[in-house]
Design an enzyme around this catalytic site. Structure first.
Site, PDB file in Angstrom:
ATOM      1  N   HIS A  11       0.817  -1.129  -0.102  1.00  0.00           N
ATOM      2  CA  HIS A  11      -0.149   0.045  -0.042  1.00  0.00           C
ATOM      3  C   HIS A  11       0.794   1.328   0.038  1.00  0.00           C
ATOM      4  O   HIS A  11       0.531   2.468  -0.138  1.00  0.00           O
ATOM      5  CB  HIS A  11      -0.929   0.046   1.079  1.00  0.00           C
TER       6      HIS A  11
ATOM      7  N   ASP B  70       3.562   5.805  13.002  1.00  0.00           N
ATOM      8  CA  ASP B  70       2.639   4.985  12.436  1.00  0.00           C
ATOM      9  C   ASP B  70       1.961   4.053  13.484  1.00  0.00           C
ATOM     10  O   ASP B  70       0.878   3.888  13.705  1.00  0.00           O
ATOM     11  CB  ASP B  70       3.075   4.370  11.185  1.00  0.00           C
TER      12      ASP B  70
ATOM     13  N   TYR C 152      -1.762   3.659  15.354  1.00  0.00           N
ATOM     14  CA  TYR C 152      -2.631   2.778  15.497  1.00  0.00           C
ATOM     15  C   TYR C 152      -2.644   2.000  16.423  1.00  0.00           C
ATOM     16  O   TYR C 152      -3.877   1.442  16.750  1.00  0.00           O
ATOM     17  CB  TYR C 152      -2.366   2.051  14.253  1.00  0.00           C
TER      18      TYR C 152
ATOM     19  N   ARG D 119       1.128  -4.371  20.756  1.00  0.00           N
ATOM     20  CA  ARG D 119       1.044  -5.107  19.369  1.00  0.00           C
ATOM     21  C   ARG D 119       0.567  -6.347  19.189  1.00  0.00           C
ATOM     22  O   ARG D 119      -0.230  -6.615  18.450  1.00  0.00           O
ATOM     23  CB  ARG D 119       2.275  -4.560  18.470  1.00  0.00           C
TER      24      ARG D 119
ATOM     25  N   TYR E 294      -6.931  -8.542  15.619  1.00  0.00           N
ATOM     26  CA  TYR E 294      -6.579  -8.810  14.299  1.00  0.00           C
ATOM     27  C   TYR E 294      -6.614  -9.913  13.645  1.00  0.00           C
ATOM     28  O   TYR E 294      -7.122 -10.122  12.354  1.00  0.00           O
ATOM     29  CB  TYR E 294      -5.282  -7.980  13.964  1.00  0.00           C
TER      30      TYR E 294
ATOM     31  N   HIS F 268      -8.346 -12.463  15.031  1.00  0.00           N
ATOM     32  CA  HIS F 268      -9.480 -13.326  15.743  1.00  0.00           C
ATOM     33  C   HIS F 268     -10.154 -14.121  14.765  1.00  0.00           C
ATOM     34  O   HIS F 268     -10.395 -13.728  13.380  1.00  0.00           O
ATOM     35  CB  HIS F 268     -10.434 -12.086  16.411  1.00  0.00           C
ATOM     36  N   LYS F 269     -10.587 -15.359  15.092  1.00  0.00           N
ATOM     37  CA  LYS F 269     -11.089 -16.205  14.008  1.00  0.00           C
ATOM     38  C   LYS F 269     -12.458 -15.737  13.316  1.00  0.00           C
ATOM     39  O   LYS F 269     -12.364 -15.876  12.124  1.00  0.00           O
ATOM     40  CB  LYS F 269     -11.622 -17.574  14.901  1.00  0.00           C
TER      41      LYS F 269
ATOM     42  N   ARG G 283     -24.862 -13.259   8.783  1.00  0.00           N
ATOM     43  CA  ARG G 283     -23.929 -13.963   9.941  1.00  0.00           C
ATOM     44  C   ARG G 283     -23.823 -15.549   9.567  1.00  0.00           C
ATOM     45  O   ARG G 283     -23.671 -16.095  10.590  1.00  0.00           O
ATOM     46  CB  ARG G 283     -24.182 -13.741  11.294  1.00  0.00           C
TER      47      ARG G 283
END
Length: 578
Positions: free
Chosen positions: A54, A114, A118, A165, A173, A175-176, A240
């Site tokens: 990106h 950065d 975040y 982090r 970030y 998570h299943k 869902r």
């Protein structure tokens, strides 16, 4: 501005401040729909040969921004800003101050604005109370020998930042359920790509500008029958009916390549098919296998397309290495010298491993849940954790390196399990007169071994560089033994199990309970209102009390009045009425 004001000798100009500020504001211009889902999942699957991130798009959008808005920024400054975004000084047209490239995109140790931004924002978004003081870290920073260093007092704060982090990656970030939705988004975009040509907008800044999460709505609103499959996937997200996480295991860092070679959708399905073929001969071995007689229809339908294998690296910012090993520190006693900290200068309770590999298997169809798990566990049963590779310390050349050795070596000053860093700390820079001869590292190890052996101490293990120590699992593999892997006892289900998404009936039951609770609350409120309207005076009518103590208190009060007694005994207690 902090560095400019606190260290005038650095010669930081207003132009430097302006370019770093612009880079900080523009470094994420290139994020596509759903942020990292776009550049780390979708683009690699559609354009596997394209090396793109990106930040490349950020630079493309920055160039377009300058042209379309006719902004007055010199070519040298524009190149400087783009180099700051990429963290690459070689992109500049002239030499710039090296430490400025450690502010926006720090390729040396990852400590940049950065990450500060975040981590603070995402912690706030999930209502996580953080102990981080990022402002303190900013004001602790100091440039020494063209590197940004930090006060040794803030070493634990830096590790807390790296640990946060890691925690966000493990809990949020990756998570299943979040990952299941991400895979569904990628599948939906992939189905729509031949019609929408989404990836081709990557090279055109005018088209890329309007490429946002709204692309999902665009696909859903289309009447093109070729988008029916993509629309069906997005509809499943809306109701869902998600892909299901079937099973998972966590492995040491060095297993990543072995896992990628061993666990594939094809290997999982083939393992199940082979087991299914042998079910007659093996049914006495396990009740799971005996139940395969009831899944013939699903067993024939199951294919690799129904299986997703996710292999995710999670770490503290520098792979499996201690992030503090890449940061230099100073002290108030020696503010102009930056050195790496020894482990016992910071903490001896840091983890033994700083990274791990998460292996998770998903099924796109919940009806195959039990079958996919059985196949996955069959592959897992044959997988062995390979021996860990030699550490850097064991493979580096030691002959020419030297280190100061005191003349009188005792057991306390030396701990070969937590040796000094490669760069000596400020405390080690003692006058030469107080130190003995300079010996090579091999000679130092031999001398230490001999000395400790003479004192009756066990022979120290091989030297491990700072932050390179392994976890208990890794330590066991260094002996060359190959370890078996156990199944996850928390996720086991029978082969006939088919996970069901929340159905309308399940949702209806919940809404039924909510409506019943609301009805009861309304009735109680109405009864209370009618009861309150019929009360006159202090003790007339009927009063509904909320607890027995207050009800008894009211009875005492009413009895006291009837007998002409006093209400003084209960006057101090507050009554609560409906």
């Amino acid at each position: 501005m902090h560095l400019k004001d606190s260290q005038p000798s650095l010669g930081i100009t207003q132009r430097d401040v302006q370019c770093v500020t612009i880079a900080g504001l523009c470094h994420d211009l290139g994020h596509g729909p759903w942020s990292h889902v776009w550049d780390s999942m979708f683009i690699p699957s559609i354009l596997p040969e394209k090396k793109w991130c990106h930040e490349d798009a950020s630079n493309m959008m920055f160039d377009a921004l300058l042209v379309e808005n006719e902004l007055d920024l010199s070519p040298d400054d524009a190149a400087f800003v783009k180099a700051l975004i990429m963290g690459d000084p070689s992109m500049c047209t002239k030499e710039e101050k090296p430490y400025l490239f450690q502010i926006v995109a720090n390729k040396r140790n990852g400590l940049d604005v950065d990450k500060f931004d975040y981590i603070a924002r995402d912690s706030q978004a999930i209502d996580q109370k953080s102990n981080l003081s990022l402002t303190r870290l900013i004001y602790s920073s100091r440039v020494i020998d063209n590197e940004i260093c930090y006060d040794i007092k803030d070493a634990n704060q830096i590790f807390e930042l790296c640990h946060t982090r890691m925690s966000l990656h493990k809990r949020i970030y990756t998570h299943k359920t979040a990952k299941a939705i991400e895979y569904m988004i990628v599948d939906g975009l992939t189905k729509a790509e031949p019609v929408m040509h989404i990836a081709k907008r990557l090279e055109n800044p005018k088209e890329y500008l309007y490429l946002t999460d709204h692309i999902m709505t665009e696909i859903e609103a289309s009447k093109d029958p070729r988008l029916a499959e993509a629309q069906a996937i997005f509809h499943r997200i809306r109701v869902r009916d998600l892909y299901k996480s079937v099973d998972f295991k966590v492995f040491p860092w060095h297993c990543k390549k072995s896992l990628a070679d061993t666990f594939t959708p094809e290997s999982v399905v083939n393992a199940f098919k082979n087991l299914y073929k042998q079910r007659g001969a093996l049914k006495h071995v396990s009740s799971d296998i005996s139940e395969l007689e009831h899944v013939e229809e699903y067993a024939n339908e199951l294919s690799p397309d129904h299986v997703i294998i996710e292999i995710t690296a999670r770490h503290h910012g520098m792979g499996n290495l201690n992030p503090l090993g890449f940061v230099k520190f100073y002290s108030k006693h020696n503010p102009n010298k930056g050195v790496e900290a020894n482990p016992d200068d910071v903490s001896v309770t840091l983890p033994g491993a700083f990274g791990e590999i998460m292996l998770r298997v998903y099924t796109r169809e919940p009806r195959f849940f039990g079958l996919v798990q059985l196949g996955f566990r069959e592959v897992l049963r044959d997988f062995k954790i390979p021996p860990a590779p030699p550490s850097r310390a064991a493979t580096e050349e030691l002959e020419d390196a030297t280190i100061d050795l005191p003349l009188e070596l005792g057991p306390d000053p030396l701990d070969m399990l937590t040796p000094p860093a490669e760069s000596p700390s400020a405390s080690a820079a003692a006058p030469a007169a107080s130190l003995g001869t300079r010996l090579g590292k091999k000679q130092l190890y031999r001398a230490a071994s001999a000395t400790l052996a003479g004192l009756g101490a066990p022979k120290p293990r091989g030297r491990v560089a700072m932050g390179r120590s392994k976890s208990a699992m890794l330590d066991r593999t260094t002996s060359g033994r190959v370890l078996d892997v156990g199944e996850n006892v928390f996720t086991k289900v029978p082969p006939t199990y088919g996970s069901t998404s929340p159905t309308r009936r399940a949702k209806g039951l919940k809404r039924e309970r909510e409506r019943e609770e609301e009805r009861l609350r309304t009735e109680e409120a109405s009864a209370a209102a009618s009861g309150a309207g019929g009360v006159s005076g202090d003790a007339s009518g009927s009063v509904k009390e909320l607890d027995l103590d207050l009800e008894l208190e009211l009875e005492l009060e009413m009895g006291g009045e009837d007998a002409g007694g006093s209400r003084g005994e209960v006057r101090g207690r507050k009554r609560s009425k409906v």
